[in-house]
Design a protein around this motif. Sequence first.
Motif, PDB file in Angstrom:
ATOM      1  N   PHE A 228      37.717 -43.415 -32.366  1.00 42.21           N
ATOM      2  CA  PHE A 228      39.031 -43.583 -31.802  1.00 42.21           C
ATOM      3  C   PHE A 228      39.922 -44.703 -32.639  1.00 42.21           C
ATOM      4  CE2 PHE A 228      42.272 -45.003 -28.793  1.00 42.21           C
ATOM      5  CZ  PHE A 228      42.774 -43.780 -28.329  1.00 42.21           C
ATOM      6  N   GLY A 229      41.017 -44.278 -32.817  1.00 38.55           N
ATOM      7  CA  GLY A 229      42.018 -45.216 -33.542  1.00 38.55           C
ATOM      8  C   GLY A 229      41.898 -45.089 -35.198  1.00 38.55           C
ATOM      9  N   SER A 230      40.931 -44.111 -35.501  1.00 38.60           N
ATOM     10  CA  SER A 230      40.961 -43.880 -36.975  1.00 38.60           C
ATOM     11  C   SER A 230      41.412 -42.432 -37.092  1.00 38.60           C
ATOM     12  CB  SER A 230      39.439 -44.006 -37.311  1.00 38.60           C
ATOM     13  OG  SER A 230      38.798 -42.794 -37.125  1.00 38.60           O
ATOM     14  N   SER A 231      41.543 -42.114 -38.476  1.00 33.90           N
ATOM     15  CA  SER A 231      42.120 -40.690 -38.643  1.00 33.90           C
ATOM     16  C   SER A 231      41.102 -39.779 -38.451  1.00 33.90           C
ATOM     17  CB  SER A 231      42.443 -40.673 -40.379  1.00 33.90           C
ATOM     18  OG  SER A 231      41.451 -41.096 -41.062  1.00 33.90           O
ATOM     19  N   ARG A 232      39.649 -40.155 -38.250  1.00 37.24           N
ATOM     20  CA  ARG A 232      38.802 -39.207 -38.039  1.00 37.24           C
ATOM     21  C   ARG A 232      38.656 -38.639 -36.523  1.00 37.24           C
ATOM     22  NH1 ARG A 232      33.708 -42.063 -38.451  1.00 37.24           N
ATOM     23  NH2 ARG A 232      35.269 -43.851 -38.290  1.00 37.24           N
ATOM     24  N   PHE A 233      39.381 -39.351 -35.663  1.00 36.55           N
ATOM     25  CA  PHE A 233      39.277 -39.027 -34.158  1.00 36.55           C
ATOM     26  C   PHE A 233      39.810 -37.595 -33.913  1.00 36.55           C
ATOM     27  CE2 PHE A 233      41.168 -38.749 -29.766  1.00 36.55           C
ATOM     28  CZ  PHE A 233      39.978 -39.214 -28.903  1.00 36.55           C
ATOM     29  N   GLN A 234      40.827 -37.276 -34.470  1.00 32.70           N
ATOM     30  CA  GLN A 234      41.068 -35.947 -33.993  1.00 32.70           C
ATOM     31  C   GLN A 234      40.016 -34.848 -34.448  1.00 32.70           C
ATOM     32  OE1 GLN A 234      42.939 -34.727 -31.897  1.00 32.70           O
ATOM     33  NE2 GLN A 234      43.882 -36.504 -31.412  1.00 32.70           N
ATOM     34  N   ARG A 235      39.559 -34.892 -35.657  1.00 41.05           N
ATOM     35  CA  ARG A 235      38.405 -33.903 -36.102  1.00 41.05           C
ATOM     36  C   ARG A 235      37.018 -34.140 -35.185  1.00 41.05           C
ATOM     37  NH1 ARG A 235      37.036 -34.498 -42.154  1.00 41.05           N
ATOM     38  NH2 ARG A 235      35.166 -34.642 -41.248  1.00 41.05           N
TER      39      ARG A 235
END
Lengths: 366, 366
Positions: A228-235
Amino acid sequence: MPDAHFYPVIVAGGRGTRFWPLSRARRAKQLLPLAGRQSMIQQTFARLRPLAPKKNFWVITNDLLRPAILKQLPQLPRAQVIAEPAARNTAPAIGLAAFLLQRRDPDAVLGMFPADHVIADEKRFLGDLEATASIAASGQNIVVMGVRPNRPETGYGYIELGAKVDGCFRVLRFREKPDRKTAEQFLWSGNFLWNSGMFVWSARTLCSALHEHLPATASVLEEIADTFGSSRFQRALKKLYPKVENISIDYAVLEPRSAKGEQASGLFCIPADFGWNDLGSWTALHEYKLNNHTKDGNVIEAAGELALDASNNYIHAPGKFVAAVGVNDLVVVETGDALLITTLQNSQDVGKVVTVLDRKKRKDLV
Amino acid sequence: MPDAHFYPVIVAGGRGTRFWPLSRARRAKQLLPLAGRQSMIQQTFARLRPLAPKKNFWVITNDLLRPAILKQLPQLPRAQVIAEPAARNTAPAIGLAAFLLQRRDPDAVLGMFPADHVIADEKRFLGDLEATASIAASGQNIVVMGVRPNRPETGYGYIELGAKVDGCFRVLRFREKPDRKTAEQFLWSGNFLWNSGMFVWSARTLCSALHEHLPATASVLEEIADTFGSSRFQRALKKLYPKVENISIDYAVLEPRSAKGEQASGLFCIPADFGWNDLGSWTALHEYKLNNHTKDGNVIEAAGELALDASNNYIHAPGKFVAAVGVNDLVVVETGDALLITTLQNSQDVGKVVTVLDRKKRKDLV
């Protein structure tokens, strides 16, 4: 007073098919102004607002509803309106919130609130909730808000009360939706409350309970929370969330926890008396809208009305002049593209219409 | 074959309030396409057309309906669509036509036809009507078309049949709308027919009958008829017509005439068997529309439909998807500005809605 450590988590993923044709996949019950000018979720937010700063609010919903929720509640931090990529019931939803909050605030206390209930006495609600939060903040306590029943309802779960402790009760056990006869016994015994679906606990308590009772799901949720909070969250959310168990928090945590016994479970129930109503059907809405101004039990929402020898009807046809002649106990709801005609007694079956429309792939109508 | 001396007079002044909200003051029942693509009056014209040249058709209506009738029937000579300045029932309406025609064609035979009935077997209708016209052309005969009853209807007048003469009957007497028990006796006796409201007689016969039974009104009508074709006609009509008696042709002429006795009266009845229906209410329309394709007795006129455990309903909501759940015997009719909800049993009371709306001066809705 707003409490910096209190985090309202609004659960808003439901479809509310029993309010078809007003409710649709992208305009579910919680987004409708069923009980006032504001929508149910706007009312839910406004009701909780005094207890926590805006930045503490979280909403768990789905992809179809998220755009409308962001529009209705522009005050919310956008990243905290989370769309589940797959419906997995309440345990993973509130569980994800718990793991996310544990990482931000070790003293976080979470409240889980359905987005589509009405509460008549908001002041009393806030008082009850403050008491609830202070119990939940200490130790490993879990607090559920119970509602005193006024009818032998078979559509809700019940909470059997145990020992009284300082204005609240220990929970003896949870009881599933009863049959009519059992519901009548519950009502008369005076020792059973409706399970309102509103729970309060610390993030710490909930996280450890999930690890104990739902370990695989807990690990997956932690993995998601870490991004969460990183660009990886949605993936991560899209890939991992569908893997969690599809289970309610009641079945996953509360019932096994209550099996530990009244003392050891740490389960408490606040008997709430704030005019709670979950508006579960057109019939419930009709009942809710009856007041001193309604004549002969007719609730008619229209540009004009004439009831001749007609009683106890709920008619929603904004912009039309409605004439009801010699009809009783009906539910008639008109929208731009649909017209529902049913009875107060059959209004629970409206979900079946949506089931048929789903099967016929009538996406324009559901 | 068109008969140069036969003049169909279509009586189209009725308001048809029992089809509210579809029918309105300017769009009365006869202007609605209730039983097909064409409106009732268009069907009436088309049905009669083989019997007479276009220039022989007359329509008696009112100011509110005349523009729409001219639009729906552009084939008609405009001057022969006459708007009564005040509603005075059928005797003055058909009487005026008789005096007008007597001046044009001494051999004129008139048929009076309500504009809002349906007839299933048009071929048979034409055959019956030709027989009727030939009886009416001779002597002082008056011929009424009677319909064999198939139920103990209390909403129609009845004709008691006398002696049989060449495929038709002498009229023994006219009987007013009976009570239920009397209607049942009429039905079982086999000797009573419904008064269809369709009459045929020569202009000569009708004019002399009016002078005999309704002398003051006959003089006024003659005074108006004398001005027809001149610039004075509209003024005369407006000034004089309101002075005539407000009375039906049945009361004014047929009943007193029948009192002369079966032989002397010159009254004949053709037992017509051409599938007559006066579509007197939503209930009658529902029944009329039932056929092999209707399921569970539901007639649903809509863009789509779903009936779950619903039977015997008439629902008209063009453009909408209609879902009927657990409802029976209802009538629901939606228009752009109104929604009627009633039952098959109560649909006769829809006129009361119009009465209330009239009283409230809701001209937009009536």
